[in-house]
Every structure is written in C-alpha cells, then in structure tokens.
Write a protein that holds these residues in place. Structure first.
Motif, PDB file in Angstrom:
ATOM      1  N   PHE A 114       0.842  -1.210   0.000  1.00 40.23           N
ATOM      2  CA  PHE A 114       0.000   0.000   0.000  1.00 40.23           C
ATOM      3  C   PHE A 114       0.876   1.258   0.000  1.00 40.23           C
ATOM      4  N   GLU A 115       1.857   1.279   0.917  1.00 39.12           N
ATOM      5  CA  GLU A 115       2.674   2.504   1.040  1.00 39.12           C
ATOM      6  C   GLU A 115       3.501   2.761  -0.209  1.00 39.12           C
ATOM      7  N   LYS A 116       4.119   1.702  -0.702  1.00 40.28           N
ATOM      8  CA  LYS A 116       4.968   1.865  -1.897  1.00 40.28           C
ATOM      9  C   LYS A 116       4.117   2.344  -3.074  1.00 40.28           C
ATOM     10  N   GLY A 117       2.964   1.692  -3.251  1.00 43.11           N
ATOM     11  CA  GLY A 117       2.101   2.036  -4.390  1.00 43.11           C
ATOM     12  C   GLY A 117       1.618   3.469  -4.315  1.00 43.11           C
ATOM     13  N   ILE A 118       1.155   3.895  -3.156  1.00 37.07           N
ATOM     14  CA  ILE A 118       0.624   5.259  -3.015  1.00 37.07           C
ATOM     15  C   ILE A 118       1.738   6.277  -3.270  1.00 37.07           C
ATOM     16  N   LYS A 119       2.915   6.013  -2.719  1.00 33.60           N
ATOM     17  CA  LYS A 119       4.026   6.956  -2.917  1.00 33.60           C
ATOM     18  C   LYS A 119       4.440   7.014  -4.389  1.00 33.60           C
ATOM     19  N   GLU A 120       4.437   5.843  -5.042  1.00 37.53           N
ATOM     20  CA  GLU A 120       4.846   5.842  -6.465  1.00 37.53           C
ATOM     21  C   GLU A 120       3.893   6.651  -7.339  1.00 37.53           C
ATOM     22  N   LEU A 121       2.647   6.757  -6.917  1.00 38.49           N
ATOM     23  CA  LEU A 121       1.687   7.551  -7.707  1.00 38.49           C
ATOM     24  C   LEU A 121       1.575   8.977  -7.181  1.00 38.49           C
ATOM     25  N   GLY A 122       2.507   9.368  -6.312  1.00 41.29           N
ATOM     26  CA  GLY A 122       2.572  10.764  -5.879  1.00 41.29           C
ATOM     27  C   GLY A 122       1.794  11.082  -4.618  1.00 41.29           C
ATOM     28  N   GLY A 123       1.187  10.080  -3.979  1.00 40.05           N
ATOM     29  CA  GLY A 123       0.398  10.342  -2.765  1.00 40.05           C
ATOM     30  C   GLY A 123       1.246  10.276  -1.502  1.00 40.05           C
ATOM     31  N   GLU A 124       0.633  10.671  -0.400  1.00 42.07           N
ATOM     32  CA  GLU A 124       1.312  10.673   0.903  1.00 42.07           C
ATOM     33  C   GLU A 124       0.617   9.694   1.834  1.00 42.07           C
ATOM     34  N   CYS A 125       1.392   9.061   2.713  1.00 42.93           N
ATOM     35  CA  CYS A 125       0.811   8.160   3.718  1.00 42.93           C
ATOM     36  C   CYS A 125       1.184   8.648   5.109  1.00 42.93           C
ATOM     37  N   ILE A 126       0.221   8.625   6.007  1.00 43.55           N
ATOM     38  CA  ILE A 126       0.500   8.918   7.424  1.00 43.55           C
ATOM     39  C   ILE A 126       0.075   7.680   8.201  1.00 43.55           C
ATOM     40  N   LEU A 127       1.033   7.118   8.946  1.00 45.64           N
ATOM     41  CA  LEU A 127       0.812   5.800   9.549  1.00 45.64           C
ATOM     42  C   LEU A 127       0.543   5.878  11.051  1.00 45.64           C
ATOM     43  N   PHE A 128      -0.458   5.156  11.488  1.00 46.47           N
ATOM     44  CA  PHE A 128      -0.753   5.015  12.921  1.00 46.47           C
ATOM     45  C   PHE A 128      -0.904   3.536  13.259  1.00 46.47           C
ATOM     46  N   PRO A 129      -0.642   3.159  14.521  1.00 48.33           N
ATOM     47  CA  PRO A 129      -0.964   1.785  14.922  1.00 48.33           C
ATOM     48  C   PRO A 129      -2.477   1.645  15.079  1.00 48.33           C
ATOM     49  N   PRO A 130      -3.030   0.456  14.881  1.00 48.93           N
ATOM     50  CA  PRO A 130      -4.489   0.295  14.956  1.00 48.93           C
ATOM     51  C   PRO A 130      -5.066   0.618  16.330  1.00 48.93           C
ATOM     52  N   GLU A 131      -4.231   0.538  17.373  1.00 53.42           N
ATOM     53  CA  GLU A 131      -4.732   0.843  18.732  1.00 53.42           C
ATOM     54  C   GLU A 131      -5.198   2.285  18.830  1.00 53.42           C
ATOM     55  N   THR A 132      -4.733   3.124  17.908  1.00 50.16           N
ATOM     56  CA  THR A 132      -5.187   4.523  17.904  1.00 50.16           C
ATOM     57  C   THR A 132      -6.717   4.570  17.823  1.00 50.16           C
ATOM     58  N   LEU A 133      -7.293   3.554  17.179  1.00 53.15           N
ATOM     59  CA  LEU A 133      -8.754   3.532  17.015  1.00 53.15           C
ATOM     60  C   LEU A 133      -9.462   2.993  18.253  1.00 53.15           C
TER      61      LEU A 133
END
Ligand SMILES: NC(=O)NCCC[C@H](N)C(=O)O
Length: 283
Positions: free
Chosen positions: A55-74
């Motif tokens: 997911f991260e590699k693909g989104i970055k390759e198409l110019g998007g940004e990812c912000i990552l959190f652990p699932p416990e945040t939810l």
C-alpha cells in the motif's frame, strides 16, 4: 466508495478493478501523478509487512502521501464518529487493519472518503482479490477451476467464500468436523475428507493454524504435503497464505515443489491494492 469486503462489490466491479490493475501493472504513462496531492491515513500494526509495504509503496509511487498510525489509535476513548469528522477535513482515504470488522464498518459509516479494509479477524478482501487477479491472469479459465481451501474458517477462508459467491466460483472448504463456515450453497461445499476432494482440485489454498488445530491428529490428516499435492488435477497450484508454517498447515517438501506458486505470485498485491484505492476514489 469503500472496500469493506468482497461480498459488498459486484462481479463487474471486481472485473473493473482487475482491468485497472492491468493498466498499473503495464505501467501506463502518466500514472505516476494519479495520487498527487492525496493523503492517506493508514492504521497498521507493526507486524504487518506485505500489505503495508505494497500500500505505502504504491501510493508513494503515484505521488500520494501516507500517514501511519498503529491500529490501537482507534481503540481510544474518543468516539470514531468524532475522529472521522475531523479527519474528513484533511484526508482522502483511510486504509485500516484492525482485528474488529465492526470498527472498520463504523469508520466507513462516518467517512466522506473511501475506507479500505486491509484485514480484520473476519475477512481480508485485498489479499483475496489480489490472489484471484493473479490466477485470472495466469489461467483464462479461472472461473471454471475448483478452489479448495484447507484449514480454519477464518478471515482468509471467509473472503475466499465471499469472492466465490460473487464470481460464481466452485469453492471447497476442507477442515475437521465442526469447522464449517456456513451452510452449503452452489459456491460453498464443506468436506472433512481431504484426499477425496484433492483429486477434483485445481487451486489449493491454506491459512495458518490456530492453537486448537495444531495437534498431531489434525496435522497428519490435513497438512498439505507433496504426496497430497500429487493427487490434485494436472496443473494444480499451491497458494498458502503467508505467513505459512512448514510442518503445520504445509510441509516443507510441498513448499519446495513446483506446485508452490512462489513468492512472485503475490507481486500483484501492489497493483491490485492500488487499483482498489483508485477505484474507490473514482466511485
Ligand atoms: N499476508 C497477509 O496479509 N497475511 C494474512 C494473514 C492471515 C491470517 N489468517 C491472520 O489473520 O493473521
């Protein structure tokens, strides 16, 4: 739109996602800016490797940004409705792996942007769509093949059963008595005798074993070994869900054999997941 599970999309939508994956795989010109200016919030445990990398590699390759959190945040005290109404201000998509499917459903209900299920204890739509995509691009007759899942009625089994019903595939589930996923249907048949069904199988699927199935008795009856793979139809393949464990649901000799479709089989996770992201943003 959201991708919560495969039984919530149609066969046509699956086909559209597959066609989009083809164009990403063949690297159409101009695709590198398709996600420019888009921000995705990802909720992934530290232990997630394949799904998160792709997911991260693909989104970055198409110019998007990812912000990552652990699932416990939810799992904080804040109502998910409140959290989502703030995120709706700034974010273009949510990709979430969390054990609870109902949390993902609740996020989706409050979201103005796509919510994509990157695995729960109940289901794993992205993995199964990617596997089916790969099979479909290797076997033109993929709709006529017999798919046999050997193992617990968990997230992988359930999503295969769901995709089988949407795509009208023949799906066999083999496990010990009492581990049936649900009632038999045109697309789901439960069996307890592995050898009887192997002879009719083209695609062998497995998932790791929960503690209650890690007994010598279960493993000797249901482990996928090279000897058992030799009973399958000609050109059959073995596609164990990673992480797989030699000596448990699969034997070392089955994994070392030509039946194992190999690590490259999962390469398309990158394209299929990206196709899901793009498709959900468009619809
Ligand atoms: N490659 C993956 O995303 N792995 C899926 C792991 C499935 C397994 N049944 C699990 O829930 O951990």
């Amino acid at each position: 739109m959201n991708l919560l599970d495969v039984d919530q999309i149609s066969a046509k939508q699956i086909n559209d996602i597959f066609v989009l994956a083809d164009s990403l795989r063949l690297n159409n010109e101009g695709s590198s800016t398709l996600l420019a200016g888009k921000t995705f919030v990802l909720f992934f445990p530290e232990t997630s490797i394949r799904t998160r990398v792709t997911f991260e590699k693909g989104i970055k390759e198409l110019g998007g940004e990812c912000i990552l959190f652990p699932p416990e945040t939810l799992d904080k005290r804040e109502a998910l409705r409140d959290l989502m109404n703030y995120l709706n201000n700034w974010v273009d998509g949510i990709i979430v792996r969390h054990s609870s499917y109902s949390i993902i459903q609740e996020l989706a209900a409050q979201s103005v942007m796509p919510v994509i299920n990157a695995m729960t204890s109940e289901n794993h739509p992205c993995e199964i769509l990617s596997d089916l995509y790969t099979i479909s691009r290797q076997r033109e007759n993929f709709r006529e093949l017999a798919y046999t899942f050997v193992g617990p009625p968990g997230n992988i089994c359930r999503s295969w059963a769901n995709v089988a019903s949407v795509m009208n595939l023949q799906f066999n589930h083999v496990c010990a008595q009492g581990y049936q996923l649900g009632a038999s249907s045109a697309n789901y048949k439960f069996h307890t005798e592995l050898e009887d069904i192997l002879v009719h199988s083209d695609v062998i699927l497995t998932d790791s074993l929960p503690m209650d199935l890690q007994s010598d008795e279960y493993i000797s009856k249901y482990q996928i070994t090279l000897e058992r793979m030799k009973m399958t139809k000609s050109n059959a393949i073995l596609n164990p869900c990673p992480p797989f464990f030699r000596g448990e649901e699969v034997s070392g000799d089955a994994i070392s054999s030509d039946y194992f479709v190999g690590y490259s089989f999962k390469k398309n996770l990158l394209y299929v997941q990206l196709a899901i992201v793009l498709y959900c943003l468009m619809k």
